[in-house]
Motif scaffolding. Structure first.
Motif, PDB file in Angstrom:
ATOM      1  N   SER A   1       0.719  -1.253  -0.048  1.00  0.00           N
ATOM      2  CA  SER A   1       0.013   0.078  -0.009  1.00  0.00           C
ATOM      3  C   SER A   1       0.973   1.229   0.204  1.00  0.00           C
ATOM      4  N   GLY A   2       2.095   1.109   0.173  1.00  0.00           N
ATOM      5  CA  GLY A   2       3.079   2.386   0.127  1.00  0.00           C
ATOM      6  C   GLY A   2       3.568   2.704   1.375  1.00  0.00           C
ATOM      7  N   LYS A   3       3.412   1.739   2.450  1.00  0.00           N
ATOM      8  CA  LYS A   3       3.796   2.331   3.801  1.00  0.00           C
ATOM      9  C   LYS A   3       5.349   2.666   3.872  1.00  0.00           C
ATOM     10  N   SER A   4       5.911   1.686   3.445  1.00  0.00           N
ATOM     11  CA  SER A   4       7.443   1.573   3.369  1.00  0.00           C
ATOM     12  C   SER A   4       8.129   2.937   2.378  1.00  0.00           C
ATOM     13  N   THR A   5       7.274   3.098   1.445  1.00  0.00           N
ATOM     14  CA  THR A   5       7.939   3.826   0.531  1.00  0.00           C
ATOM     15  C   THR A   5       7.603   5.367   1.129  1.00  0.00           C
ATOM     16  N   LEU A   6       6.497   5.559   1.900  1.00  0.00           N
ATOM     17  CA  LEU A   6       6.094   7.038   2.526  1.00  0.00           C
ATOM     18  C   LEU A   6       7.333   7.238   3.480  1.00  0.00           C
ATOM     19  N   ILE A   7       7.472   5.957   4.424  1.00  0.00           N
ATOM     20  CA  ILE A   7       8.549   6.093   5.497  1.00  0.00           C
ATOM     21  C   ILE A   7       9.828   6.692   4.866  1.00  0.00           C
ATOM     22  N   ARG A   8      10.322   5.888   3.765  1.00  0.00           N
ATOM     23  CA  ARG A   8      11.523   6.049   3.264  1.00  0.00           C
ATOM     24  C   ARG A   8      11.649   7.519   2.324  1.00  0.00           C
ATOM     25  N   CYS A   9      10.519   8.067   2.294  1.00  0.00           N
ATOM     26  CA  CYS A   9      10.677   9.418   1.514  1.00  0.00           C
ATOM     27  C   CYS A   9      11.021  10.436   2.465  1.00  0.00           C
ATOM     28  N   ILE A  10      10.512  10.150   3.695  1.00  0.00           N
ATOM     29  CA  ILE A  10      10.644  11.141   4.907  1.00  0.00           C
ATOM     30  C   ILE A  10      12.048  11.193   5.391  1.00  0.00           C
ATOM     31  N   ASN A  11      13.022  10.193   5.164  1.00  0.00           N
ATOM     32  CA  ASN A  11      14.489  10.455   5.104  1.00  0.00           C
ATOM     33  C   ASN A  11      15.255  10.498   3.852  1.00  0.00           C
ATOM     34  N   SER A  12      14.319  10.587   2.663  1.00  0.00           N
ATOM     35  CA  SER A  12      15.025  10.688   1.653  1.00  0.00           C
ATOM     36  C   SER A  12      15.791   9.401   0.906  1.00  0.00           C
TER      37      SER A  12
ATOM     38  N   ASP B   1      13.269  21.508   3.677  1.00  0.00           N
ATOM     39  CA  ASP B   1      12.519  20.879   2.701  1.00  0.00           C
ATOM     40  C   ASP B   1      13.427  20.123   1.743  1.00  0.00           C
ATOM     41  N   LEU B   2      13.013  18.942   1.736  1.00  0.00           N
ATOM     42  CA  LEU B   2      13.632  17.792   1.114  1.00  0.00           C
ATOM     43  C   LEU B   2      13.594  18.089  -0.489  1.00  0.00           C
ATOM     44  N   GLY B   3      12.801  18.859  -0.910  1.00  0.00           N
ATOM     45  CA  GLY B   3      12.855  19.122  -2.513  1.00  0.00           C
ATOM     46  C   GLY B   3      13.865  19.932  -2.758  1.00  0.00           C
ATOM     47  N   ALA B   4      14.679  20.769  -1.673  1.00  0.00           N
ATOM     48  CA  ALA B   4      15.516  21.861  -2.032  1.00  0.00           C
ATOM     49  C   ALA B   4      17.015  21.581  -1.915  1.00  0.00           C
ATOM     50  N   GLY B   5      17.295  20.379  -2.373  1.00  0.00           N
ATOM     51  CA  GLY B   5      18.921  20.132  -2.580  1.00  0.00           C
ATOM     52  C   GLY B   5      19.384  19.138  -1.390  1.00  0.00           C
ATOM     53  N   GLN B   6      20.678  18.708  -1.729  1.00  0.00           N
ATOM     54  CA  GLN B   6      21.474  17.739  -1.037  1.00  0.00           C
ATOM     55  C   GLN B   6      21.636  18.064   0.533  1.00  0.00           C
ATOM     56  N   LYS B   7      21.858  19.415   0.550  1.00  0.00           N
ATOM     57  CA  LYS B   7      22.351  19.892   1.848  1.00  0.00           C
ATOM     58  C   LYS B   7      21.149  19.668   3.070  1.00  0.00           C
ATOM     59  N   ASN B   8      20.019  19.828   2.813  1.00  0.00           N
ATOM     60  CA  ASN B   8      18.618  19.602   3.375  1.00  0.00           C
ATOM     61  C   ASN B   8      18.768  18.154   3.637  1.00  0.00           C
ATOM     62  N   ILE B   9      18.789  17.286   2.551  1.00  0.00           N
ATOM     63  CA  ILE B   9      18.738  16.067   2.703  1.00  0.00           C
ATOM     64  C   ILE B   9      19.704  15.562   3.918  1.00  0.00           C
ATOM     65  N   ASP B  10      20.873  15.815   3.559  1.00  0.00           N
ATOM     66  CA  ASP B  10      21.972  15.619   4.850  1.00  0.00           C
ATOM     67  C   ASP B  10      21.452  16.018   6.046  1.00  0.00           C
ATOM     68  N   ALA B  11      21.051  17.231   6.175  1.00  0.00           N
ATOM     69  CA  ALA B  11      20.556  17.696   7.558  1.00  0.00           C
ATOM     70  C   ALA B  11      19.531  16.887   8.127  1.00  0.00           C
ATOM     71  N   VAL B  12      18.607  16.444   7.114  1.00  0.00           N
ATOM     72  CA  VAL B  12      17.229  15.590   7.699  1.00  0.00           C
ATOM     73  C   VAL B  12      17.803  14.100   8.232  1.00  0.00           C
ATOM     74  N   ARG B  13      18.822  13.431   7.493  1.00  0.00           N
ATOM     75  CA  ARG B  13      19.169  12.298   7.687  1.00  0.00           C
ATOM     76  C   ARG B  13      20.105  12.180   8.949  1.00  0.00           C
ATOM     77  N   ALA B  14      20.710  13.484   9.331  1.00  0.00           N
ATOM     78  CA  ALA B  14      21.292  13.443  10.634  1.00  0.00           C
ATOM     79  C   ALA B  14      20.610  13.272  11.759  1.00  0.00           C
ATOM     80  N   GLU B  15      19.209  13.711  11.515  1.00  0.00           N
ATOM     81  CA  GLU B  15      18.344  13.881  12.846  1.00  0.00           C
ATOM     82  C   GLU B  15      17.233  12.878  12.846  1.00  0.00           C
TER      83      GLU B  15
END
Ligand code: ADP
Ligand code: MG
Length: 255
Positions: free
Chosen positions: A53-64, A79-93
């Motif tokens: 149903s997309g549960k894992s995909t949704l969760i996986r989107c939340i940390n890119s 904003d995860l759509g705004a570049g790698q810097k933001n993605i790295d910041a999110v993954r760290a937390e």
């Protein structure tokens, strides 16, 4: 579903997760359809729904771990759509615990826990060691620190995976069916660990079909089907009186 149900109660602080209009396709197959959800700090959310149903995909989107094609996904203001810097910041937390524990087999339990703080945060070896022991003790597995993952039971390995995530002092923990690969007698020790995390105020998004856990800790339960959030509510009404026929059918099968 009213807009009210999709929004977290705690509106005085910005939400830790703010998802709106997220759409995702794998090729021509649409796996996420117009997903909207906000998660407040300190909130515990359980996501359930049929396989695929997309549960894992949704969760996986939340940390890119997965990208989405449309919509907006903001985690702790990034904003995860705004570049790698933001993605790295999110993954760290954001901490993530998978069904398959994904521990590094060639590292000891303690080294598994030390790796990310040292690599991502530049924590000294000594401090990383101290952190590792603190959280391994916290999940009641400090005595296994020098062993390798293969020497541990599934339940113990999953608790190591939780401790490893906690060593990054995450603001949000994502769990994707953390007990599904465990023998039944080990489910409880992992759920107990998750309950105590919840009791301490950790913000959690858990994909699980452990409905006892959902009743005990969830502030809201989400039902997903075919890429959509079909129903969302507080556990009591959600389980006692599900509104959507698909939710009713799904919960009926679990009993
Ligand atoms: P769930 O976790 O609810 O079981 P998933 O998010 O894993 O669902 O998968 C949702 C759908 O997307 C499934 O039909 C699955 O086959 C498909 N899917 C998942 N990952 C991929 C991928 N990398 N490529 C193509 N299809 C995928
Ligand atoms: Mg899944």
């Amino acid at each position: 579903m009213s807009d009210q149900q999709l929004r977290a109660d705690n509106s005085t602080h910005p939400p830790i997760v703010d998802i709106s209009g997220v759409q995702k396709w794998f090729g021509t197959f649409q796996v996420l359809k117009d997903i909207a959800l906000t998660v407040a700090r300190g909130e515990r959310i359980v996501i359930c729904g049929p396989s695929g149903s997309g549960k894992s995909t949704l969760i996986r989107c939340i940390n890119s771990l997965e990208r989405y094609q449309e919509g907006r996904l903001v985690v702790d203001g990034y904003d995860l759509g705004a570049g790698q810097k933001n993605i790295d910041a999110v993954r760290a937390e954001v901490g993530m615990v998978f069904q398959q524990f994904n521990l590094f087999p060639h590292l000891t339990v303690k080294e598994n826990c030390m790796l990310a703080p040292m690599k991502v945060r530049g924590t000294s070896k000594r401090d990383a060691q101290e952190l590792a022991m603190r959280f391994l003790t916290r999940v009641r597995i400090g005595d296994q620190a020098e062993k390798y993952p293969a020497q541990l039971s599934g339940g113990q390995q999953q608790r190591v995976a939780i401790a490893r995530a906690l060593c990054m002092t995450p603001k949000l923990m994502l769990f994707d069916e953390p007990t599904s690969a465990l023998d039944p007698e080990m489910v409880k020790e992992v759920l107990d660990t998750m309950v105590s995390l919840a009791d301490e105020g950790m913000t959690m998004l858990c994909v699980t079909h452990e409905m006892g856990f959902a009743r005990k800790v969830a502030d809201r339960v989400i039902f997903m089907d075919r890429g959509e959030i079909i129903e969302i509510g507080k556990p009591e009404p959600f389980f006692a009186n599900p509104q959507n026929p698909r939710t009713q059918a799904f919960l009926g099968q679990l009993l």
